[in-house]
Design an enzyme around this catalytic site. Structure first.
Site, PDB file in Angstrom:
ATOM      1  N   CYS A   1       1.206   9.810  16.911  1.00  7.27           N
ATOM      2  CA  CYS A   1       0.306   8.757  16.450  1.00  7.27           C
ATOM      3  C   CYS A   1      -1.118   9.250  16.240  1.00  7.27           C
ATOM      4  O   CYS A   1      -1.955   8.505  15.725  1.00  7.27           O
ATOM      5  CB  CYS A   1       0.329   7.596  17.442  1.00  7.27           C
ATOM      6  SG  CYS A   1       1.885   6.679  17.435  1.00  7.27           S
TER       7      CYS A   1
ATOM      8  N   LYS B   1      -2.433   8.984  12.617  1.00  7.77           N
ATOM      9  CA  LYS B   1      -2.756   7.726  11.947  1.00  7.77           C
ATOM     10  C   LYS B   1      -4.006   7.851  11.095  1.00  7.77           C
ATOM     11  O   LYS B   1      -4.929   8.615  11.415  1.00  7.77           O
ATOM     12  CB  LYS B   1      -2.983   6.623  12.985  1.00  7.77           C
ATOM     13  CG  LYS B   1      -1.710   5.958  13.502  1.00  7.77           C
ATOM     14  CD  LYS B   1      -2.054   4.756  14.355  1.00  7.77           C
ATOM     15  CE  LYS B   1      -0.801   3.978  14.723  1.00  7.77           C
ATOM     16  NZ  LYS B   1      -1.139   2.768  15.520  1.00  7.77           N
TER      17      LYS B   1
ATOM     18  N   ASP C   1      -2.300  -6.705  13.850  1.00 12.50           N
ATOM     19  CA  ASP C   1      -1.434  -6.825  15.016  1.00 12.50           C
ATOM     20  C   ASP C   1      -0.277  -5.849  14.907  1.00 12.50           C
ATOM     21  O   ASP C   1      -0.120  -5.136  13.910  1.00 12.50           O
ATOM     22  CB  ASP C   1      -0.926  -8.263  15.157  1.00 12.50           C
ATOM     23  CG  ASP C   1      -0.821  -8.713  16.606  1.00 12.50           C
ATOM     24  OD1 ASP C   1      -0.532  -7.858  17.458  1.00 12.50           O
ATOM     25  OD2 ASP C   1      -1.013  -9.906  16.880  1.00 12.50           O
ATOM     26  N   ASP C   2       0.585  -5.816  15.949  1.00 15.17           N
ATOM     27  CA  ASP C   2       1.612  -4.781  16.037  1.00 15.17           C
ATOM     28  C   ASP C   2       2.789  -5.003  15.100  1.00 15.17           C
ATOM     29  O   ASP C   2       3.516  -4.058  14.769  1.00 15.17           O
ATOM     30  CB  ASP C   2       2.102  -4.674  17.483  1.00 15.17           C
ATOM     31  CG  ASP C   2       0.998  -4.176  18.402  1.00 15.17           C
ATOM     32  OD1 ASP C   2       0.584  -3.030  18.234  1.00 15.17           O
ATOM     33  OD2 ASP C   2       0.549  -4.948  19.260  1.00 15.17           O
TER      34      ASP C   2
ATOM     35  N   ASP D   1       6.485  -1.908  19.032  1.00 11.55           N
ATOM     36  CA  ASP D   1       5.755  -2.918  18.276  1.00 11.55           C
ATOM     37  C   ASP D   1       6.394  -4.300  18.414  1.00 11.55           C
ATOM     38  O   ASP D   1       5.699  -5.315  18.421  1.00 11.55           O
ATOM     39  CB  ASP D   1       5.685  -2.528  16.802  1.00 11.55           C
ATOM     40  CG  ASP D   1       4.663  -1.435  16.527  1.00 11.55           C
ATOM     41  OD1 ASP D   1       3.790  -1.229  17.385  1.00 11.55           O
ATOM     42  OD2 ASP D   1       4.752  -0.792  15.472  1.00 11.55           O
TER      43      ASP D   1
END
Length: 332
Positions: A18, A21, A51-52, A92
């Protein structure tokens, strides 16, 4: 299964996990111009707050939660990479208070440099974690690419009246963190040196399922998972969405073993530095800069940050009334 690669897996990618990103500030500028995907009567969660996952109401008591996540190798072991990527994608759904139902594979593979047969071990790792989660894994999509990438597109189910959202935070709620930080720094050290860190792999492959269920059982309605934007970055997004400020007790935050030593040795991902640059204008810090780097460290398959108290996990701060203007985070 032991499989021989021409070189270490992490050497086939410029970044890892990650930490790859797109920087949050750049992403915000792009998404701010979009009108499609904004919440409506049935699209309960869209693009507006980052949001996720997206959430769509399908009837009175059910909502569909949809997300996708994939990244380049964060470890050298093929199966472990598959397990980590799958746990991260499933997170998520858990971060929204849902349960994953079905997922499909997302695979990119440099066929001219890595035998395609090796991809089977990555897919097997993903299938292992999906089975643990009780999530069907069926098919997917693959492309020939310069760098190996793997992840999942996941569909889950949730109760539209009992979601965990990043815009539902309220002043005076405690902030609970369910996994230790420092994953990005240790992953960067692994990529640079080849040293193995079993605790880091264990943390990254652990599902956030139990934490999500515990948050719902405790009556929480606000949460986010801590991934590529670090604790400070994801907390800032939560504060902005909820119209609150926050404070973090740095001494209460836990880290995987070796995180501080690796920071001192210079193993800090570029993504973690970018995270700190982005949040710094919104942070009132009463701690040293190294502490802020740790709090901004780009996590891969990190834990949940829950606005509420969960037994067995540290309370690391609290939400505060918005003092006016932009969201602020005080770190002491």
């Amino acid at each position: 299964m032991t499989l021989e690669l021409p070189a270490r897996l992490t050497q086939y990618a410029a970044g890892g996990g990650c930490a790859c990103k797109v920087p949050p500030g750049e992403l915000d500028r792009v998404l701010d111009g979009l009108t499609a995907g904004r919440a409506t009567a049935d699209l309960l969660v869209g693009v507006e707050n980052g949001d996720d996952g997206a959430v769509v109401r399908i009837d009175g008591g059910r909502a569909v939660i949809v997300t996708a996540d994939f990244f380049t190798p964060v470890v050298d072991d093929l199966r472990d990479w598959g397990r980590i990527a799958a746990a991260n994608a499933l997170s998520d759904v858990y971060a929204m208070g849902g349960e994953p139902l079905v997922a499909v594979n997302l695979l990119a593979w440099p066929r001219d440099v890595l035998p395609f047969e090796l991809a089977a071990e990555v897919l097997a790792g993903g299938a292992e974690v999906a089975q643990e989660a009780g999530c069907h894994l069926a098919g997917g999509h693959s492309i020939d690419d310069r760098e190996p990438k793997y992840g999942l597109a996941v569909t889950g189910l949730g109760d539209p009246d009992r979601l965990l959202r990043n815009d539902a935070g309220e002043p005076d709620l405690p902030l609970t963190l369910t996994k230790p930080l420092g994953l990005g720094i240790l992953n960067n050290r692994h990529k640079a040196t080849g040293e193995s860190f079993p605790e880091v792999v264990e943390v990254m492959t652990a599902l956030n399922r139990d934490a999500s269920r515990a948050a719902l059982a405790a009556g929480a309605s606000c949460a986010t998972d801590i991934t590529g934007f670090g604790l400070l970055g994801h907390l800032l997004k939560l504060c902005r969405a909820s119209g609150v400020d926050a404070e973090i007790d740095a001494a209460a935050v836990t880290y995987v073993e070796g995180a501080r030593q690796s920071l001192a040795a210079g193993f800090v991902p570029g993504g973690s530095r970018r995270n700190l640059d982005w949040v710094r204008p919104h942070v009132a810090a009463q701690v040293e800069d190294d502490e802020l780097v740790l709090l901004a460290d780009a996590q891969t398959s990190g834990g949940l940050l829950v606005a509420g108290e969960l037994p067995g996990h540290p309370v690391v701060g609290r939400l505060l009334p918005r003092a006016g203007g932009e969201a602020r985070i005080t770190v002491h």
